[in-house]
Structures are given as C-alpha cells and as structure tokens.
Design a protein around this motif. Sequence first.
Motif, short mmCIF file in Angstrom:
data_model
loop_
_atom_site.label_atom_id
_atom_site.label_comp_id
_atom_site.label_asym_id
_atom_site.label_seq_id
_atom_site.Cartn_x
_atom_site.Cartn_y
_atom_site.Cartn_z
N LEU A 20 0.83 -1.20 0.00
CA LEU A 20 0.00 0.00 0.00
C LEU A 20 0.86 1.25 0.00
O LEU A 20 1.88 1.31 0.69
N VAL A 21 0.45 2.24 -0.79
CA VAL A 21 1.04 3.57 -0.73
C VAL A 21 -0.09 4.56 -0.54
O VAL A 21 -1.21 4.35 -1.02
N ALA A 22 0.19 5.63 0.18
CA ALA A 22 -0.86 6.62 0.47
C ALA A 22 -0.26 8.02 0.47
O ALA A 22 0.94 8.20 0.65
N GLY A 23 -1.12 8.99 0.25
CA GLY A 23 -0.72 10.38 0.31
C GLY A 23 -1.88 11.21 0.82
O GLY A 23 -3.05 10.83 0.64
N VAL A 59 -1.39 12.45 -4.82
CA VAL A 59 -0.89 11.47 -5.79
C VAL A 59 0.63 11.54 -5.88
O VAL A 59 1.30 10.50 -5.94
N GLU A 60 1.19 12.72 -5.88
CA GLU A 60 2.65 12.86 -5.93
C GLU A 60 3.31 12.21 -4.72
O GLU A 60 4.37 11.59 -4.84
N GLN A 61 2.68 12.32 -3.55
CA GLN A 61 3.22 11.66 -2.36
C GLN A 61 3.21 10.15 -2.56
O GLN A 61 4.18 9.46 -2.21
N MET A 62 2.13 9.62 -3.11
CA MET A 62 2.05 8.18 -3.38
C MET A 62 3.13 7.74 -4.36
O MET A 62 3.77 6.71 -4.16
N LYS A 63 3.32 8.52 -5.43
CA LYS A 63 4.32 8.18 -6.43
C LYS A 63 5.72 8.16 -5.83
O LYS A 63 6.52 7.26 -6.12
N THR A 64 6.02 9.13 -4.99
CA THR A 64 7.33 9.18 -4.33
C THR A 64 7.56 7.93 -3.49
O THR A 64 8.64 7.32 -3.54
N LYS A 65 6.55 7.52 -2.74
CA LYS A 65 6.66 6.32 -1.90
C LYS A 65 6.81 5.06 -2.77
O LYS A 65 7.61 4.18 -2.47
N ALA A 66 6.04 5.01 -3.87
CA ALA A 66 6.11 3.85 -4.76
C ALA A 66 7.47 3.76 -5.45
O ALA A 66 8.01 2.67 -5.63
N ASP A 72 6.70 -0.01 -10.55
CA ASP A 72 6.51 0.47 -11.92
C ASP A 72 5.17 1.19 -12.07
O ASP A 72 4.99 1.97 -13.01
N ALA A 73 4.25 0.91 -11.15
CA ALA A 73 2.91 1.48 -11.28
C ALA A 73 2.21 1.47 -9.92
O ALA A 73 2.65 0.80 -8.99
N ALA A 92 -7.29 12.33 0.87
CA ALA A 92 -6.42 11.17 1.03
C ALA A 92 -6.52 10.30 -0.21
O ALA A 92 -7.60 10.08 -0.75
N ALA A 93 -5.37 9.83 -0.68
CA ALA A 93 -5.32 8.93 -1.82
C ALA A 93 -4.55 7.69 -1.40
O ALA A 93 -3.57 7.78 -0.67
N SER A 94 -5.00 6.54 -1.86
CA SER A 94 -4.27 5.30 -1.56
C SER A 94 -4.36 4.37 -2.76
O SER A 94 -5.27 4.47 -3.58
N GLY A 95 -3.39 3.49 -2.86
CA GLY A 95 -3.36 2.53 -3.96
C GLY A 95 -2.33 1.46 -3.65
O GLY A 95 -1.68 1.49 -2.59
N THR A 96 -2.13 0.55 -4.58
CA THR A 96 -1.19 -0.54 -4.41
C THR A 96 -0.03 -0.37 -5.39
O THR A 96 -0.24 -0.28 -6.60
N ALA A 97 1.19 -0.35 -4.85
CA ALA A 97 2.39 -0.27 -5.68
C ALA A 97 2.67 -1.66 -6.24
O ALA A 97 2.61 -2.65 -5.51
#
Length: 107
Positions: A20-23, A59-66, A72-73, A92-97
């Motif tokens: 999980l990545v979040a921002g 989203v940029e915070q999530m991308k940095t963590k990923a 890759d995504a 808040a945004a979250s997703g799976t790296a």
Amino acid sequence: MIVTTTKTIENHSITDYLGLVAGESILEAKEVLAGIADHKAENYETYKVKMTKARLFAVEQMKTKAEKMEADAIVAIDFDYVALPDNSLMVAASGTAVKLSEQSLSM
C-alpha cells in the motif's frame, strides 16, 4: 510511472504486489468555507483549482513512496475526502504499488 484507478493495466501483467502507498493533503478551513459559502463563480473556480492541487499533491506523495519501493505502477487508486473538526478538509489517496512485466503483452 503508471497511476490508475483500475486493478489491472492493459497490455501489462503485474508480477509483484509491493504494498500500500498513500498520500494526504489538507485544505485549510478558510479555503474550504470560502469555496462552499460563496457562490460567486470566480471563488468557486478558485476552490476547484485548490481541490485539484490537493488531489495532485496526494498522488505525488504516493508516487514518491512507490518509487522508493521500486514500483513500476500504482493500481486501484482511491480518493477519500475527510472533514476535520476545524472545518478543514483532508484529501487522502491510496493505492497498491506494483511491479510490471518488462515487456508489454501483445494481442
């Protein structure tokens, strides 16, 4: 980096789920209240721009963590909006790296 709300990425296969990545981003109370309470078109447009910037920041915070995870995504992104007690708003945004296969699948 590919960032998507879907669980899959067309023409790619996911080889590894990294976690999980979040921002998060917070709009101050005065920004939220001014955008909602004032129905003037220019103030509403300013509010929309601030909301967009807040989402993009999350989203940029999530991308940095990923990227630190060598992903890759990010798939299955979800956005949540939380009203805080002081009338500010948290985005808040979250997703799976994930790691993707090196080559696209051909169809």
